[in-house]
Design a protein around this motif. Structure first.
Motif, mmCIF file in Angstrom:
data_model
loop_
_atom_site.group_PDB
_atom_site.id
_atom_site.type_symbol
_atom_site.label_atom_id
_atom_site.label_comp_id
_atom_site.label_asym_id
_atom_site.label_seq_id
_atom_site.Cartn_x
_atom_site.Cartn_y
_atom_site.Cartn_z
ATOM 1 N N ASP A 1 0.605 -1.277 0.062
ATOM 2 C CA ASP A 1 0.078 -0.145 0.060
ATOM 3 C C ASP A 1 0.886 1.319 0.110
ATOM 4 O O ASP A 1 0.377 2.173 -0.168
ATOM 5 N N VAL A 2 2.151 1.297 0.370
ATOM 6 C CA VAL A 2 3.122 2.290 0.345
ATOM 7 C C VAL A 2 2.978 3.082 -0.846
ATOM 8 O O VAL A 2 3.043 4.491 -0.893
ATOM 9 N N ILE A 3 3.193 2.396 -1.935
ATOM 10 C CA ILE A 3 3.229 3.458 -3.267
ATOM 11 C C ILE A 3 1.774 4.063 -3.528
ATOM 12 O O ILE A 3 1.811 5.278 -3.997
ATOM 13 N N SER A 4 0.738 3.471 -3.127
ATOM 14 C CA SER A 4 -0.628 4.115 -3.081
ATOM 15 C C SER A 4 -0.639 5.144 -2.234
ATOM 16 O O SER A 4 -1.206 6.407 -2.813
ATOM 17 N N PHE A 5 0.120 5.264 -1.030
ATOM 18 C CA PHE A 5 0.002 6.259 -0.101
ATOM 19 C C PHE A 5 0.764 7.455 -0.688
ATOM 20 O O PHE A 5 0.600 8.494 -0.794
ATOM 21 N N ILE A 6 2.076 7.209 -1.278
ATOM 22 C CA ILE A 6 2.977 8.044 -1.684
ATOM 23 C C ILE A 6 1.978 8.841 -2.805
ATOM 24 O O ILE A 6 2.461 10.020 -2.888
ATOM 25 N N SER A 7 1.397 8.140 -3.814
ATOM 26 C CA SER A 7 0.733 8.841 -5.000
ATOM 27 C C SER A 7 -0.549 9.725 -4.172
ATOM 28 O O SER A 7 -0.488 10.899 -4.560
ATOM 29 N N LYS A 8 -0.979 9.280 -3.224
ATOM 30 C CA LYS A 8 -2.266 10.029 -2.579
ATOM 31 C C LYS A 8 -1.417 11.333 -1.845
ATOM 32 O O LYS A 8 -2.197 12.581 -1.932
ATOM 33 N N ILE A 9 -0.311 11.094 -1.383
ATOM 34 C CA ILE A 9 0.169 12.221 -0.683
ATOM 35 C C ILE A 9 0.792 13.497 -1.783
ATOM 36 O O ILE A 9 0.586 14.626 -1.461
ATOM 37 N N ARG A 10 1.117 12.769 -2.621
ATOM 38 C CA ARG A 10 1.577 13.799 -3.928
ATOM 39 C C ARG A 10 0.502 14.483 -4.371
ATOM 40 O O ARG A 10 0.380 15.888 -4.647
ATOM 41 N N GLU A 11 -0.705 13.993 -4.577
ATOM 42 C CA GLU A 11 -1.978 14.831 -5.014
ATOM 43 C C GLU A 11 -2.333 15.732 -3.925
ATOM 44 O O GLU A 11 -2.694 16.797 -4.375
ATOM 45 N N LYS A 12 -2.329 15.199 -2.517
ATOM 46 C CA LYS A 12 -2.619 16.101 -1.649
ATOM 47 C C LYS A 12 -1.780 17.363 -1.665
ATOM 48 O O LYS A 12 -2.284 18.716 -1.387
ATOM 49 N N VAL A 13 -0.304 17.260 -1.716
ATOM 50 C CA VAL A 13 0.321 18.341 -1.712
ATOM 51 C C VAL A 13 0.142 19.176 -3.023
ATOM 52 O O VAL A 13 0.333 20.520 -2.592
ATOM 53 N N ASN A 14 -0.123 18.711 -3.909
ATOM 54 C CA ASN A 14 -0.155 19.581 -5.371
ATOM 55 C C ASN A 14 -1.415 20.351 -5.141
ATOM 56 O O ASN A 14 -1.455 21.516 -5.411
ATOM 57 N N ARG A 15 -2.540 19.680 -4.285
ATOM 58 C CA ARG A 15 -3.750 20.326 -4.031
ATOM 59 C C ARG A 15 -3.426 21.610 -3.291
ATOM 60 O O ARG A 15 -3.973 22.463 -3.458
ATOM 61 N N PHE A 16 -2.879 21.242 -2.349
ATOM 62 C CA PHE A 16 -2.614 22.288 -1.069
ATOM 63 C C PHE A 16 -1.749 23.518 -1.738
ATOM 64 O O PHE A 16 -2.140 24.644 -1.668
ATOM 65 N N LEU A 17 -0.672 23.280 -2.604
ATOM 66 C CA LEU A 17 -0.023 24.045 -3.316
ATOM 67 C C LEU A 17 -0.782 25.005 -4.257
ATOM 68 O O LEU A 17 -0.752 26.203 -4.010
ATOM 69 N N VAL A 18 -1.521 24.598 -5.066
ATOM 70 C CA VAL A 18 -2.354 25.165 -5.993
ATOM 71 C C VAL A 18 -3.475 26.119 -5.067
ATOM 72 O O VAL A 18 -3.657 27.360 -5.307
ATOM 73 N N ALA A 19 -4.138 25.510 -4.042
ATOM 74 C CA ALA A 19 -4.931 26.304 -3.355
ATOM 75 C C ALA A 19 -4.246 27.445 -2.517
ATOM 76 O O ALA A 19 -4.781 28.627 -2.367
#
Length: 140
Positions: free
Chosen positions: A5-23
């Motif tokens: 599941d680690v790879i999935s978590f890394i991907s989800k963290i990346r998505e959340k970080v990008n959303r945070f930055l854009v916001a």
């Protein structure tokens, strides 16, 4: 949780970080810029000017991608492009005054991101995380 599941978590963290930055950029009135544009602005903030090839190397993106990103930053007025006088194949990129104005905002956003990212994480855990991620990165 399984170790796979680690790879999935890394991907989800990346998505959340990008959303945070854009916001956060939107809150500060910075629109039309993606996180990869921020990589270029950050690189140029640390150097007075860079060639397209140097930017490509610093941000780890291929030159065609960098060209498209830089062209958009030129259209938005954040950077300028200038050909080398002796070798016209070489193009230098530099921040405009408008681009320089982004630097304190980007620093603030970065601090907020790191604060949220490392919330409830000890210094030892940070070091361990970085060590593990470096090992994984070197596997590819």
């Amino acid at each position: 949780m399984e170790t796979r599941d680690v790879i999935s978590f890394i991907s989800k963290i990346r998505e959340k970080v990008n959303r945070f930055l854009v916001a956060e950029m939107t809150k500060r009135g910075i629109e039309g810029i993606a996180t990869s544009h921020g990589d270029i602005i950050y690189a140029l903030a640390n150097h007075s000017r860079l060639t397209m090839a140097e930017i490509s190397k610093v941000i780890h993106k291929d030159k065609s991608t960098v060209t498209a990103l830089v062209d958009k930053l030129v259209r938005l007025g954040y950077v300028t492009k200038e050909r080398d006088r002796e070798d016209t194949r070489v193009v230098y990129v530099a921040l405009t005054p408008k681009g320089i104005e982004l630097q304190p905002m980007f620093e603030s956003i970065s601090e907020e991101l790191l604060e949220q990212f490392y919330n409830n994480i000890t210094d030892k855990e940070k070091e361990d995380l970085l060590t593990i991620l470096k090992k994984i990165h070197s596997n590819f």
